[in-house]
Write a protein that holds these residues in place. Structure first.
Motif, PDB file in Angstrom:
ATOM      1  N   PRO A 199       0.803  -1.222   0.000  1.00  0.00           N
ATOM      2  CA  PRO A 199       0.000   0.000   0.000  1.00  0.00           C
ATOM      3  C   PRO A 199       0.837   1.274   0.000  1.00  0.00           C
ATOM      4  N   LEU A 200       1.969   1.290   0.744  1.00  0.00           N
ATOM      5  CA  LEU A 200       2.813   2.478   0.781  1.00  0.00           C
ATOM      6  C   LEU A 200       3.422   2.758  -0.589  1.00  0.00           C
ATOM      7  N   VAL A 201       3.806   1.698  -1.301  1.00  0.00           N
ATOM      8  CA  VAL A 201       4.342   1.871  -2.661  1.00  0.00           C
ATOM      9  C   VAL A 201       3.290   2.510  -3.560  1.00  0.00           C
ATOM     10  N   ILE A 202       2.038   2.027  -3.458  1.00  0.00           N
ATOM     11  CA  ILE A 202       0.956   2.576  -4.286  1.00  0.00           C
ATOM     12  C   ILE A 202       0.741   4.055  -3.982  1.00  0.00           C
ATOM     13  N   VAL A 203       0.695   4.408  -2.682  1.00  0.00           N
ATOM     14  CA  VAL A 203       0.485   5.805  -2.303  1.00  0.00           C
ATOM     15  C   VAL A 203       1.643   6.673  -2.787  1.00  0.00           C
ATOM     16  N   THR A 204       2.864   6.155  -2.694  1.00  0.00           N
ATOM     17  CA  THR A 204       4.028   6.909  -3.154  1.00  0.00           C
ATOM     18  C   THR A 204       3.958   7.155  -4.657  1.00  0.00           C
ATOM     19  N   ILE A 205       3.485   6.178  -5.413  1.00  0.00           N
ATOM     20  CA  ILE A 205       3.307   6.349  -6.861  1.00  0.00           C
ATOM     21  C   ILE A 205       2.288   7.452  -7.143  1.00  0.00           C
ATOM     22  N   LEU A 206       1.262   7.552  -6.291  1.00  0.00           N
ATOM     23  CA  LEU A 206       0.275   8.612  -6.468  1.00  0.00           C
ATOM     24  C   LEU A 206       0.934   9.982  -6.347  1.00  0.00           C
ATOM     25  N   PHE A 207       1.794  10.144  -5.351  1.00  0.00           N
ATOM     26  CA  PHE A 207       2.507  11.418  -5.185  1.00  0.00           C
ATOM     27  C   PHE A 207       3.355  11.718  -6.422  1.00  0.00           C
ATOM     28  N   PHE A 208       4.032  10.711  -6.933  1.00  0.00           N
ATOM     29  CA  PHE A 208       4.851  10.889  -8.142  1.00  0.00           C
ATOM     30  C   PHE A 208       3.994  11.314  -9.319  1.00  0.00           C
ATOM     31  N   MET A 209       2.841  10.677  -9.470  1.00  0.00           N
ATOM     32  CA  MET A 209       1.998  10.933 -10.633  1.00  0.00           C
ATOM     33  C   MET A 209       1.429  12.344 -10.627  1.00  0.00           C
ATOM     34  N   TRP A 210       0.957  12.836  -9.470  1.00  0.00           N
ATOM     35  CA  TRP A 210       0.373  14.180  -9.524  1.00  0.00           C
ATOM     36  C   TRP A 210       1.462  15.246  -9.646  1.00  0.00           C
ATOM     37  N   GLY A 211       2.689  14.948  -9.206  1.00  0.00           N
ATOM     38  CA  GLY A 211       3.796  15.871  -9.496  1.00  0.00           C
ATOM     39  C   GLY A 211       4.094  15.913 -10.978  1.00  0.00           C
ATOM     40  N   LEU A 212       4.113  14.737 -11.612  1.00  0.00           N
ATOM     41  CA  LEU A 212       4.382  14.648 -13.047  1.00  0.00           C
ATOM     42  C   LEU A 212       3.305  15.361 -13.857  1.00  0.00           C
ATOM     43  N   LEU A 213       2.042  15.104 -13.539  1.00  0.00           N
ATOM     44  CA  LEU A 213       0.940  15.688 -14.300  1.00  0.00           C
ATOM     45  C   LEU A 213       0.912  17.204 -14.167  1.00  0.00           C
ATOM     46  N   THR A 214       1.228  17.727 -12.980  1.00  0.00           N
ATOM     47  CA  THR A 214       1.228  19.174 -12.772  1.00  0.00           C
ATOM     48  C   THR A 214       2.350  19.847 -13.554  1.00  0.00           C
ATOM     49  N   SER A 215       3.539  19.254 -13.520  1.00  0.00           N
ATOM     50  CA  SER A 215       4.696  19.861 -14.176  1.00  0.00           C
ATOM     51  C   SER A 215       4.643  19.742 -15.693  1.00  0.00           C
ATOM     52  N   LEU A 216       3.882  18.797 -16.214  1.00  0.00           N
ATOM     53  CA  LEU A 216       3.740  18.674 -17.669  1.00  0.00           C
ATOM     54  C   LEU A 216       3.095  19.917 -18.286  1.00  0.00           C
ATOM     55  N   ASN A 217       2.376  20.689 -17.480  1.00  0.00           N
ATOM     56  CA  ASN A 217       1.774  21.924 -17.993  1.00  0.00           C
ATOM     57  C   ASN A 217       2.826  22.866 -18.572  1.00  0.00           C
ATOM     58  N   ASP A 218       4.026  22.861 -17.973  1.00  0.00           N
ATOM     59  CA  ASP A 218       5.081  23.764 -18.443  1.00  0.00           C
ATOM     60  C   ASP A 218       5.525  23.436 -19.866  1.00  0.00           C
ATOM     61  N   VAL A 219       5.335  22.191 -20.291  1.00  0.00           N
ATOM     62  CA  VAL A 219       5.644  21.785 -21.656  1.00  0.00           C
ATOM     63  C   VAL A 219       4.482  22.094 -22.588  1.00  0.00           C
ATOM     64  N   LEU A 220       3.272  21.853 -22.101  1.00  0.00           N
ATOM     65  CA  LEU A 220       2.101  22.021 -22.958  1.00  0.00           C
ATOM     66  C   LEU A 220       1.771  23.484 -23.241  1.00  0.00           C
ATOM     67  N   ILE A 221       2.055  24.370 -22.302  1.00  0.00           N
ATOM     68  CA  ILE A 221       1.712  25.787 -22.507  1.00  0.00           C
ATOM     69  C   ILE A 221       2.398  26.365 -23.744  1.00  0.00           C
ATOM     70  N   PRO A 222       3.735  26.274 -23.874  1.00  0.00           N
ATOM     71  CA  PRO A 222       4.352  26.820 -25.091  1.00  0.00           C
ATOM     72  C   PRO A 222       3.950  26.064 -26.350  1.00  0.00           C
ATOM     73  N   HIS A 223       3.683  24.760 -26.212  1.00  0.00           N
ATOM     74  CA  HIS A 223       3.272  23.973 -27.379  1.00  0.00           C
ATOM     75  C   HIS A 223       1.910  24.438 -27.893  1.00  0.00           C
ATOM     76  N   LEU A 224       0.934  24.559 -26.991  1.00  0.00           N
ATOM     77  CA  LEU A 224      -0.396  25.001 -27.396  1.00  0.00           C
ATOM     78  C   LEU A 224      -0.380  26.459 -27.846  1.00  0.00           C
ATOM     79  N   ARG A 225       0.489  27.251 -27.238  1.00  0.00           N
ATOM     80  CA  ARG A 225       0.601  28.655 -27.665  1.00  0.00           C
ATOM     81  C   ARG A 225       1.073  28.742 -29.112  1.00  0.00           C
ATOM     82  N   ALA A 226       2.035  27.893 -29.480  1.00  0.00           N
ATOM     83  CA  ALA A 226       2.538  27.906 -30.850  1.00  0.00           C
ATOM     84  C   ALA A 226       1.510  27.334 -31.829  1.00  0.00           C
ATOM     85  N   VAL A 227       0.831  26.262 -31.425  1.00  0.00           N
ATOM     86  CA  VAL A 227      -0.126  25.604 -32.316  1.00  0.00           C
ATOM     87  C   VAL A 227      -1.306  26.514 -32.629  1.00  0.00           C
ATOM     88  N   TYR A 228      -1.837  27.173 -31.596  1.00  0.00           N
ATOM     89  CA  TYR A 228      -3.045  27.982 -31.777  1.00  0.00           C
ATOM     90  C   TYR A 228      -2.755  29.480 -31.889  1.00  0.00           C
TER      91      TYR A 228
END
Length: 434
Positions: free
Chosen positions: A27-56
């Motif tokens: 269970p601790l491994v699963i919870v730790t993966i959750l912390f990793f995943m929401w950090g990853l998903l939040t920081s991916l915005n920094d990549v998508l913002i310039p990409h979507l800005r250029a596309v649109y």
């Protein structure tokens, strides 16, 4: 990033998991993966913002609507998420958060052909899932094991959250930006309307595969979390509801809430503009894919700084440490504004190192000596995370008006208040000792 959504009531955690430590490991491994995943998903915005800005071919203000929708969800969804979790339980709440986040990732697939508005809705749904997940998952960190070692487990999970924010820009650069061949805005406008639509759909489609994969991973985690034998967490609403006036009568809490608002806003704002800043010909002239690797340095600096801060703050008062870090952040931002080339590049990246201790330090300082109001005050501080929605928007207005370089005065102003809060708290701390 590591934002922790706290509930406003106290909890007790009967350990329903069998006493042996190896039965808690899964269970601790699963919870730790959750912390990793929401950090990853939040920081991916920094990549998508310039990409979507250029596309649109968006203005900076329009591009910052991504963070407005994403972090706006923290403000809108936190309280409903807490009510939902009280009704269905923490484990079911975490599963619900994962499913909602997966739905948000899946919405990126139709958004590629439907346009920017659906992307913004997808960001909001994704963030709503992450907010629900955080409200539900955080208590399990303390529940899964000996209460005396709860702090060390929390440190471990927060480290994996920081690891997620660090690897996300590089991963996003490889999967999303490396295959993109965005045209300059003036060249896009020269294309016939049909070709413009085709071009935008083709470039936007680069996000489909990665986000479908993320949706699948989130659903898999939901299944694992639903199947795991986890402790049952029970709420006790012993404390009477705190009125807003009672909370606002505490100066430390008010200053801390403003500090959280401005810190999250400043940190997120810098990350949102980094790829565009590093791509400027007067700075480094990097392609978006190459710049994404350096964004990882920004978030990685925060991860390293947490370990340094942990050691330093055993000897230095929190207020002084906060003021020092905020002062350094201001100095490096001003260096980036008034210089060019690699000096400007590394100066702005160095701010990440000094971001490291700010969120937990401001949070703990704001709750100092609040007694039975602590739980309610925590809810106020978590809602202040909405700064991540508004400050990037303000910097976007500045970037469109006075230019990208000068727009970084916005996060510099945020850190100026944090510098003041650190000095004010250090003075109160010293007066208390005397």
């Amino acid at each position: 990033m590591g934002f922790a959504s706290n509930t406003s009531t106290t909890t007790t955690v009967p350990n329903d998991v069998a006493g042996t430590s190896h039965k808690r490991t899964g269970p601790l491994v699963i919870v730790t993966i959750l912390f990793f995943m929401w950090g990853l998903l939040t920081s991916l915005n920094d990549v998508l913002i310039p990409h979507l800005r250029a596309v649109y071919t968006l203005s900076y203000v329009q591009a910052m609507l991504v963070q407005f929708c994403f972090f706006g969800a923290y403000f809108i969804v936190s309280l409903p998420a807490g009510m939902l979790i009280r009704k269905i339980g923490y484990q079911s709440g975490a599963v619900a958060g994962l499913v909602i986040a997966a739905a948000g990732c899946a919405l990126f697939y139709p958004a590629a052909s439907r346009g920017y508005a659906l992307f913004l809705f997808a960001f909001f749904v994704l963030a709503a899932g992450i907010t629900t997940l955080q409200v539900a998952a955080n208590p399990y960190v303390t529940a899964l094991g000996d209460p005396r070692t709860a702090s060390s487990r929390l440190t471990l999970t927060q480290a994996f959250n920081s690891l997620g924010t660090t690897v996300a820009p590089t991963l996003g650069g490889m999967l999303i930006l490396s295959g993109a061949g965005a045209l300059a805005a003036d060249r896009i406008h020269l294309l016939p309307a049909a070709q413009q639509a085709l071009y935008r759909a083709k470039e936007a489609a680069t996000v489909q595969g990665p986000y479908l994969a993320l949706a699948g991973m989130l659903l898999l985690l939901a299944i694992l979390f639903a199947a795991a034998r986890l402790p049952r967490i029970v709420h006790h609403d012993d404390a009477a509801p705190a009125g807003l006036r009672a909370l606002l009568s505490h100066r430390n809490l008010v200053l801390g809430a403003i500090g959280i608002f401005l810190y999250v806003g400043g940190e997120v704002s810098i990350g949102s503009f980094l790829i565009n800043f590093l791509g400027d010909d007067t700075v480094a002239g990097l392609t978006p894919a190459a710049a994404a690797h350096y964004v990882s340095c920004y978030w990685g600096g925060a991860m390293i700084g947490r370990f340094i801060g942990f050691a330093v703050m055993r000897r230095v008062s929190p207020g002084r440490a906060l003021a020092f870090n905020a002062g350094c952040a201001i100095a490096f931002i001003l260096t980036a504004i008034f210089s060019h080339g690699h000096i400007a590049m590394w100066a702005i990246l160095a701010v990440g190192l000094f971001n490291s201790i700010m969120f937990p330090t401001i949070f703990s300082m704001a709750l100092h000596r609040l007694g039975n109001l602590t739980g309610h005050a925590s809810g106020v501080l978590c809602m202040a995370i909405v700064g991540g929605a508004l400050v990037p928007f303000v910097q976007g207005v500045a970037a469109d008006s006075v230019g990208l370089h000068w727009s970084f005065l916005v996060p510099a102003a945020c850190y100026t208040f944090i510098f003041y809060f650190g000095l004010a708290h250090a003075g109160m701390y010293q007066a208390g000792r005397d």
